[in-house]
Design an enzyme around this catalytic site. Structure first.
Site, mmCIF file in Angstrom:
data_model
loop_
_atom_site.group_PDB
_atom_site.id
_atom_site.type_symbol
_atom_site.label_atom_id
_atom_site.label_comp_id
_atom_site.label_asym_id
_atom_site.label_seq_id
_atom_site.Cartn_x
_atom_site.Cartn_y
_atom_site.Cartn_z
ATOM 1 N N ARG A 94 42.350 43.019 48.053
ATOM 2 C CA ARG A 94 42.624 41.582 47.988
ATOM 3 C C ARG A 94 41.731 40.881 48.988
ATOM 4 N NH1 ARG A 94 44.024 41.681 43.793
ATOM 5 N NH2 ARG A 94 45.968 41.104 42.780
ATOM 6 N N GLU A 112 38.719 32.874 46.249
ATOM 7 C CA GLU A 112 38.428 33.044 44.824
ATOM 8 C C GLU A 112 38.935 31.827 44.082
ATOM 9 O OE1 GLU A 112 39.491 36.710 42.798
ATOM 10 O OE2 GLU A 112 39.024 37.850 44.600
ATOM 11 N N HIS A 117 35.627 40.353 40.936
ATOM 12 C CA HIS A 117 37.016 40.797 40.719
ATOM 13 C C HIS A 117 37.170 41.456 39.342
ATOM 14 C CE1 HIS A 117 41.413 39.961 42.062
ATOM 15 N NE2 HIS A 117 41.318 41.125 41.430
ATOM 16 N N GLY A 174 37.590 44.854 39.017
ATOM 17 C CA GLY A 174 38.091 46.218 39.224
ATOM 18 C C GLY A 174 38.885 46.761 38.043
ATOM 19 N N ALA A 175 39.734 45.925 37.475
ATOM 20 C CA ALA A 175 40.606 46.391 36.384
ATOM 21 C C ALA A 175 40.037 46.054 35.018
ATOM 22 C CB ALA A 175 41.991 45.753 36.529
#
Ligand code: NAD
Length: 319
Positions: A247, A276, A294, A296-297
């Site tokens: 985070r 962000e 962002h 990552g997923a």
């Protein structure tokens, strides 16, 4: 089974949408701006709101939305949702905790393997000077290192931290993990032909990780204070590296830039940012930073798994 109106405001896997529609639910996937969200939910009688990290579900929104009964965070971190307040209002909040762990760990590994071979820098320079200064660039980006035999420090040894540890073990790295809530973890590596191997890792102190790791990756929830600030960077090995895909703010970004500029750290990687979606230019332009927005997923596999979990949670809610 109840037929529900569902708003997936930050998107949803196509297969999950199809499944939900097959079950008779109405699924809205247009992106509704934050300011219009409460009106949209009330006007369309939305009972289920699915969000990723972009949509904020704060008290002011929760006070206005009448039909809402379930909020699903498609992902892990719940820091964009006022969960306690939602509970007070009788709205259930759920997340999909395990579905993206492997994808995040792979992105961290990509940043690490890229960082030690200067890919983040040469990918910026090759398009500009690759045809005229090839030899100079070859010289500049030689002298990278292998990760084999090096020590990866993992701060936060939950789902993602452990997935990353398994990958590091596969690359024959040493692993040092710190987690104030976990003493040891049993990891199981499952290989392509069905063979498997168990690996037990006892966690160590934060100081041991800071002192001995060649690279440190953070996998903790959002924190009030940075987990790595100037004091921690001081303890780290000269030339070490930091990767933050947890985070924004768990690494002090100002201290990070200073440590990179002074050569204390050789490189760093950020997938998440304190500000962000508008990270500062001083981070975006820094030559020693490997950057992703962002993501990552954001693999197809993770989104499919998340989609399946969402479908199951909505099925339970509707029954
Ligand atoms: P998890 O809950 O399984 O693990 C987190 C671990 O951190 C826990 O074991 C906890 O004990 C530990 N911890 C808490 N505070 C700590 C501290 N101060 N120091 C050390 N350890 C601490 O969570 P997870 O699924 O592994 O996710 C970890 C982080 O990754 C979360 O912040 C999540 O939001 C983030 N995440 C990012 C992305 C991305 O796209 N980059 C995707 C998914 C999750």
């Amino acid at each position: 089974m109840k037929k529900l109106n569902i708003l997936a405001n930050d998107g949803i896997a196509a297969s999950a949408r199809m499944q939900l529609e097959k079950e008779g639910h109405r699924v809205f996937t247009e992106k509704v701006e934050q300011e219009r969200l409460a009106d949209f939910i009330n006007e369309n009688n939305i009972q289920v709101l699915v969000v990723r990290s972009a949509t904020k579900v704060r008290k002011d929104l929760l006070d206005k939305v009448k039909p809402l009964g379930l909020i699903i965070r498609a992902g892990v971190g719940l820091d964009n949702i006022d969960t306690d307040y939602a509970a007070q209002k009788g709205i259930t909040v759920q997340n999909t905790p395990g579905a993206s762990s492997h994808s995040v760990a792979e992105l961290v590994m990509a940043h690490l393997l890229g960082g030690v071979r200067f890919l983040h820098q040469s990918n910026r320079e090759m398009p500009l000077r690759g045809d005229t200064d090839f030899k100079a660039l070859k010289k500049a980006y030689s002298g990278g290192t292998e990760v084999k035999g090096k020590t990866l420090g993992i701060i936060g040894f939950g789902r993602i931290g452990r997935e990353l540890a398994k990958m590091a073990i596969g690359l024959e790295m040493k692993v040092l993990a710190y987690d104030p809530f976990i003493d040891e973890a049993e990891l199981r590596l499952i290989f392509f032909d069905g063979q498997s191997a168990g690996f037990r890792i006892k966690t160590v102190t934060k100081e041991e990780v800071l002192k001995n790791a060649d690279f440190i990756s953070l996998h903790v929830p959002a924190q009030k204070e940075p987990v790595i600030g100037p004091k921690e960077m001081e303890i780290m090995k000269p030339g070490a590296a930091i990767i933050n895909a947890a985070r924004g703010g768990v690494v002090d970004e100002t201290a990070l830039i200073k440590a990179l500029d002074e050569g204390k750290l050789s490189f760093a990687a950020l997938d998440v940012f304190a500000d962000e979606p508008t990270p500062p230019v001083r981070l975006l332009m820094h030559p020693k930073l490997s950057l992703t927005p962002h993501t990552g997923a954001s693999t197809r596999e993770a989104q499919e798994r998340i989609g399946k979990e969402i479908v199951n949670k909505i099925k339970d809610f509707a029954s």
